[in-house]
Design a protein around this motif. Structure first.
Motif: not given
Length: 143
Positions: A107, A91, A116
């Motif tokens: 996401d 991420c 996200s």
């Protein structure tokens, strides 16, 4: 008034409240420090996990009114962050790449973790669910 550029949100799912702890404001050096620490640890799952754990506990444990449930969830949070190291690294890497113009990614959604990156804003949003509290880290991209 300046806008926040990084914060932790604490959201209780069984109640309609959230608490926001501002970590940095627009134009201050703290935002640069957070981005630099994310950059420094982007390929180091243990280092990134440790940085996020420290960021969370330092910013949220000095609240004057910690309920027993919140305090217990906060104590369990490092373990939850550590359990999602692999996804956290992915991420953060995608967030940093997106800030450099890379293509956005879908996401990530796991049982107690979600990530996200805002399509319009580029903000990183990582959430960790501990008991019935959702801890959400939101960070603006470096501009």
């Amino acid at each position: 008034m300046k806008n926040a550029t990084a914060c932790w949100q604490s959201v209780r799912e069984d109640r309609e409240w959230c608490e926001i702890t501002v970590l940095s404001l627009q134009g201050d050096a703290k935002h640069d420090e957070i981005i630099n620490d994310l950059e420094k640890n982007r390929d180091d799952p243990a280092g990134l996990s440790s940085f996020l754990q420290t960021l969370a506990t330092r910013s949220m444990t000095d609240r004057s009114e910690l309920t027993p449930e919140f305090a217990q969830a906060l104590r369990q949070m490092p373990e939850v962050i550590k359990s999602f190291e692999k996804y956290t690294v992915e991420c953060v890497d995608r967030f940093l790449e997106a800030a450099n113009g890379a293509e956005r990614f879908s996401d990530l959604q796991q049982e107690s973790f979600a990530c996200s990156i805002g399509k319009a804003t580029g903000w990183l949003r990582m959430s960790y669910k501990v008991r019935d509290i959702l801890f959400v880290l939101a960070v603006a991209p470096h501009v």
